[in-house]
Write a protein that holds these residues in place. Structure first.
Motif, PDB file in Angstrom:
ATOM      1  N   ASN A  53      -3.778   1.788  -3.206  1.00 29.45           N
ATOM      2  CA  ASN A  53      -3.342   0.400  -3.200  1.00 29.45           C
ATOM      3  C   ASN A  53      -3.791  -0.310  -4.470  1.00 29.45           C
ATOM      4  O   ASN A  53      -4.475   0.277  -5.319  1.00 29.45           O
ATOM      5  N   PHE A  54      -3.408  -1.579  -4.590  1.00 32.58           N
ATOM      6  CA  PHE A  54      -3.719  -2.380  -5.776  1.00 32.58           C
ATOM      7  C   PHE A  54      -5.225  -2.509  -5.975  1.00 32.58           C
ATOM      8  O   PHE A  54      -5.726  -2.347  -7.085  1.00 32.58           O
ATOM      9  N   LEU A  55      -5.955  -2.817  -4.916  1.00 30.80           N
ATOM     10  CA  LEU A  55      -7.398  -3.018  -5.033  1.00 30.80           C
ATOM     11  C   LEU A  55      -8.093  -1.763  -5.552  1.00 30.80           C
ATOM     12  O   LEU A  55      -8.972  -1.838  -6.406  1.00 30.80           O
TER      13      LEU A  55
ATOM     14  N   SER B  73       0.853  -1.182   0.000  1.00 31.50           N
ATOM     15  CA  SER B  73       0.000   0.000   0.000  1.00 31.50           C
ATOM     16  C   SER B  73       0.891   1.235   0.000  1.00 31.50           C
ATOM     17  O   SER B  73       2.076   1.162   0.273  1.00 31.50           O
ATOM     18  N   GLY B  74       0.276   2.358  -0.304  1.00 32.62           N
ATOM     19  CA  GLY B  74       1.037   3.585  -0.352  1.00 32.62           C
ATOM     20  C   GLY B  74       0.236   4.775   0.111  1.00 32.62           C
ATOM     21  O   GLY B  74      -0.969   4.679   0.375  1.00 32.62           O
ATOM     22  N   THR B  75       0.938   5.882   0.223  1.00 34.75           N
ATOM     23  CA  THR B  75       0.311   7.163   0.509  1.00 34.75           C
ATOM     24  C   THR B  75       0.861   8.188  -0.469  1.00 34.75           C
ATOM     25  O   THR B  75       1.984   8.053  -0.969  1.00 34.75           O
TER      26      THR B  75
ATOM     27  N   ALA C  15     -12.294  -2.530  -6.683  1.00 32.51           N
ATOM     28  CA  ALA C  15     -13.284  -1.574  -6.177  1.00 32.51           C
ATOM     29  C   ALA C  15     -12.936  -1.125  -4.763  1.00 32.51           C
ATOM     30  O   ALA C  15     -13.810  -1.015  -3.915  1.00 32.51           O
ATOM     31  N   GLY C  16     -11.673  -0.876  -4.511  1.00 34.99           N
ATOM     32  CA  GLY C  16     -11.269  -0.427  -3.185  1.00 34.99           C
ATOM     33  C   GLY C  16     -11.671   1.005  -2.912  1.00 34.99           C
ATOM     34  O   GLY C  16     -11.933   1.782  -3.827  1.00 34.99           O
ATOM     35  N   PRO C  17     -11.699   1.397  -1.643  1.00 41.26           N
ATOM     36  CA  PRO C  17     -12.154   2.734  -1.257  1.00 41.26           C
ATOM     37  C   PRO C  17     -11.083   3.823  -1.389  1.00 41.26           C
ATOM     38  O   PRO C  17     -11.398   5.002  -1.265  1.00 41.26           O
ATOM     39  N   ASP C  18      -9.834   3.442  -1.609  1.00 39.52           N
ATOM     40  CA  ASP C  18      -8.754   4.431  -1.667  1.00 39.52           C
ATOM     41  C   ASP C  18      -8.633   5.012  -3.074  1.00 39.52           C
ATOM     42  O   ASP C  18      -9.340   4.619  -3.988  1.00 39.52           O
ATOM     43  N   THR C  19      -7.731   5.944  -3.266  1.00 33.92           N
ATOM     44  CA  THR C  19      -7.547   6.552  -4.580  1.00 33.92           C
ATOM     45  C   THR C  19      -6.591   5.702  -5.414  1.00 33.92           C
ATOM     46  O   THR C  19      -6.108   4.651  -4.984  1.00 33.92           O
ATOM     47  N   ASN C  20      -6.305   6.170  -6.615  1.00 35.67           N
ATOM     48  CA  ASN C  20      -5.377   5.483  -7.511  1.00 35.67           C
ATOM     49  C   ASN C  20      -4.827   6.485  -8.522  1.00 35.67           C
ATOM     50  O   ASN C  20      -5.403   7.562  -8.709  1.00 35.67           O
TER      51      ASN C  20
END
Length: 142
Positions: free
Chosen positions: A34-36, A18-20, A41-46
């Motif tokens: 993160n990868f998802l 994971s990252g920030t 459909a992960g909740p974080d950005t990309n």
């Protein structure tokens, strides 16, 4: 010349890591990605979501400048980018960006608006940086 900074840190392998990320202004600060969130459909950005937002912001500003520069009053410009990422060979590539913009401006005719919208697609600074990626445009005058 103006220089802007963004940062990112990744920990771990691709799928479980994971990252920030963030920006020098602090508006984005230690935002998780993160990868998802990138391929599911992960909740974080990309990165693709951020690229879409960056281009949509640049395009909206540049189109407003083009419309007002042509002598018309701009009420609003709203742009949405859909950034498509797909597997290519051993990796992934951004294969297309679909831009959809809607503008409200006074006194401008449809033909002039569409010409300015298309010119902006080619000439806003972020569009120029992304020039190797195919980009479609749907422009609507309210």
């Amino acid at each position: 010349m103006s220089v802007r900074k963004g940062y990112a840190e990744w920990k771990g392998d691709l799928k479980r890591g994971s990252g920030t990320l963030g920006t020098e202004t602090g508006i984005l600060n230690n935002v998780p990605y993160n990868f998802l969130s990138r391929f599911g459909a992960g909740p974080d950005t990309n990165p693709e979501e951020l690229l879409g937002a960056a281009h949509a912001a640049c395009y909206s500003m540049a189109l407003a400048a083009a419309i007002s520069g042509a002598g018309f009053k701009v009420n609003s410009v709203k742009t949405t980018d859909e950034v498509h990422i797909d597997k290519q060979g051993d990796g992934f590539a951004i294969v297309r960006i679909d831009v959809s913009t809607e503008a409200s401006a006074e006194g401008i005719d449809e033909g002039t608006f569409l010409k300015l919208a298309e010119d902006t697609k080619k000439n806003c600074p972020v569009s120029k940086a992304l020039s190797s990626t195919p980009m479609t445009l749907k422009a609507t005058l309210k």
